[in-house]
Scaffold this active site. Structure first.
Site, short mmCIF file in Angstrom:
data_model
loop_
_atom_site.label_atom_id
_atom_site.label_comp_id
_atom_site.label_asym_id
_atom_site.label_seq_id
_atom_site.Cartn_x
_atom_site.Cartn_y
_atom_site.Cartn_z
N TRP A 21 0.82 -1.21 0.00
CA TRP A 21 0.00 0.00 0.00
C TRP A 21 0.86 1.26 0.00
O TRP A 21 1.83 1.36 0.75
CB TRP A 21 -0.90 0.01 1.24
N SER A 28 2.88 -7.37 1.67
CA SER A 28 1.91 -6.55 2.38
C SER A 28 0.59 -6.53 1.62
O SER A 28 0.02 -7.59 1.36
CB SER A 28 2.49 -5.14 2.59
N PHE A 46 2.56 5.70 8.36
CA PHE A 46 2.60 4.32 7.88
C PHE A 46 4.04 3.85 7.68
O PHE A 46 4.38 2.72 8.03
CB PHE A 46 1.81 4.20 6.58
N GLY A 57 6.56 4.89 9.34
CA GLY A 57 7.10 4.69 10.67
C GLY A 57 6.73 3.34 11.26
O GLY A 57 7.54 2.69 11.93
N GLN A 111 6.30 0.62 9.68
CA GLN A 111 7.01 -0.45 8.99
C GLN A 111 8.40 -0.70 9.56
O GLN A 111 8.97 -1.79 9.37
CB GLN A 111 7.10 -0.14 7.49
N ASP A 154 7.89 -7.92 12.96
CA ASP A 154 6.88 -7.21 12.16
C ASP A 154 5.71 -6.79 13.06
O ASP A 154 5.08 -7.63 13.70
CB ASP A 154 6.38 -8.12 11.04
N HIS A 164 8.79 -5.37 8.78
CA HIS A 164 7.86 -5.42 7.66
C HIS A 164 8.54 -5.22 6.31
O HIS A 164 7.91 -5.43 5.27
CB HIS A 164 6.78 -4.35 7.85
#
Length: 253
Positions: A21, A82, A143, A145, A147, A207, A235
């Site tokens: 994403w 993802s 987002f 951050g 990961q 993760d 991640h």
């Protein structure tokens, strides 16, 4: 014309890679080139992401249709990361005659947590969706951050992420909003359970978005799947553990 941006590297058995994403293929271009020493690696930008044209509505059937029209080879191994892993499950279910094997990297057929299923808290995605309407830039920063959260060199990895995605404009609002909707609502567990092709799941034990506890739940869906856990990875293992990840992905060659 499909309107889907495609980058191809190397020669050999085709490996198709789908990003996550708010990202684009540039996020893992260096890793793709590493894999291309042994494989033909095909990277597609999801609709409305990177250099791909947007869809009228960013919904799973239309996404799969657009990607299938853009894939330049008749059969391929498929790796999704993802959100790209969720798309990959649906793509494999739609054309099992073309997909030779499926690898889910830091991915989950049901992204959100519910009783008996590990995942991210629904309120995390709710907060992203709420913030997205008023400040898409801050949403993307938060987002990114997440990961790298909990990694020992989080600041360095975060800088790599920002540098990689900066080559393209942010995805259009419809794609971002639609992607969050898929992550929150879409359930591909039945599709994954019905697949008969070889399936491999690769997760990092650090993760925070796709918890490693998913392993047990996934095996209940697909007892024959192969599970690999990367110690110390979060991640984005293609940035933090590229060689270890490449060894797993290329292990069947």
């Amino acid at each position: 014309m499909s309107g889907i941006h495609c980058e191809t590297y190397g020669h050999g058995r085709p490996l198709l890679m789908l990003h996550g994403w708010a990202m684009h293929s540039g996020i893992w271009r260096q890793f793709a080139r590493q894999l291309a020493e042994q494989r033909q690696v095909i990277c597609l930008d999801l609709p409305g992401h990177g250099r791909s044209a947007p869809l009228a509505r960013f919904e799973m059937p239309a996404i799969v249709e657009a990607l299938l029209a853009a894939i330049p080879v008749p059969s391929f191994d498929l790796l999704g990361w993802s959100l790209g892993a969720t798309v990959a499950i649906n793509l494999a279910a739609e054309c099992p005659d073309r997909v030779r094997s499926l690898t889910l990297l830091a991915g989950n057929p049901r992204f959100v947590r519910e009783p008996g299923w590990p995942g991210v808290k629904p309120e995390v995605l709710d907060s992203f969706a709420e913030l997205l309407s008023s400040d898409s830039k801050q949403t993307l920063q938060r987002f990114l951050g997440l990961q790298v959260q909990g990694l020992p060199h989080a600041k360095t990895v975060l800088q790599q992420l920002k540098q990689s995605i900066s080559e393209c404009d942010a995805p259009d609002f419809g794609a971002l909003q639609g992607g969050l909707r898929i992550l929150k609502q879409h359930d591909a567990r039945d599709s994954l359970a019905a697949l008969t092709l070889p399936i491999r799941v690769i997760q990092g034990d650090k993760d925070t978005l796709v918890p490693v506890a998913t392993a047990t739940a996934l095996r209940n869906l697909q007892p024959a799947l192969q599970m690999k856990v990367l110690p110390g990875a979060g991640h984005v293992p293609f940035l933090t553990h590229p060689q270890a990840l490449a060894d797993i992905v290329l292990g069947d060659d």
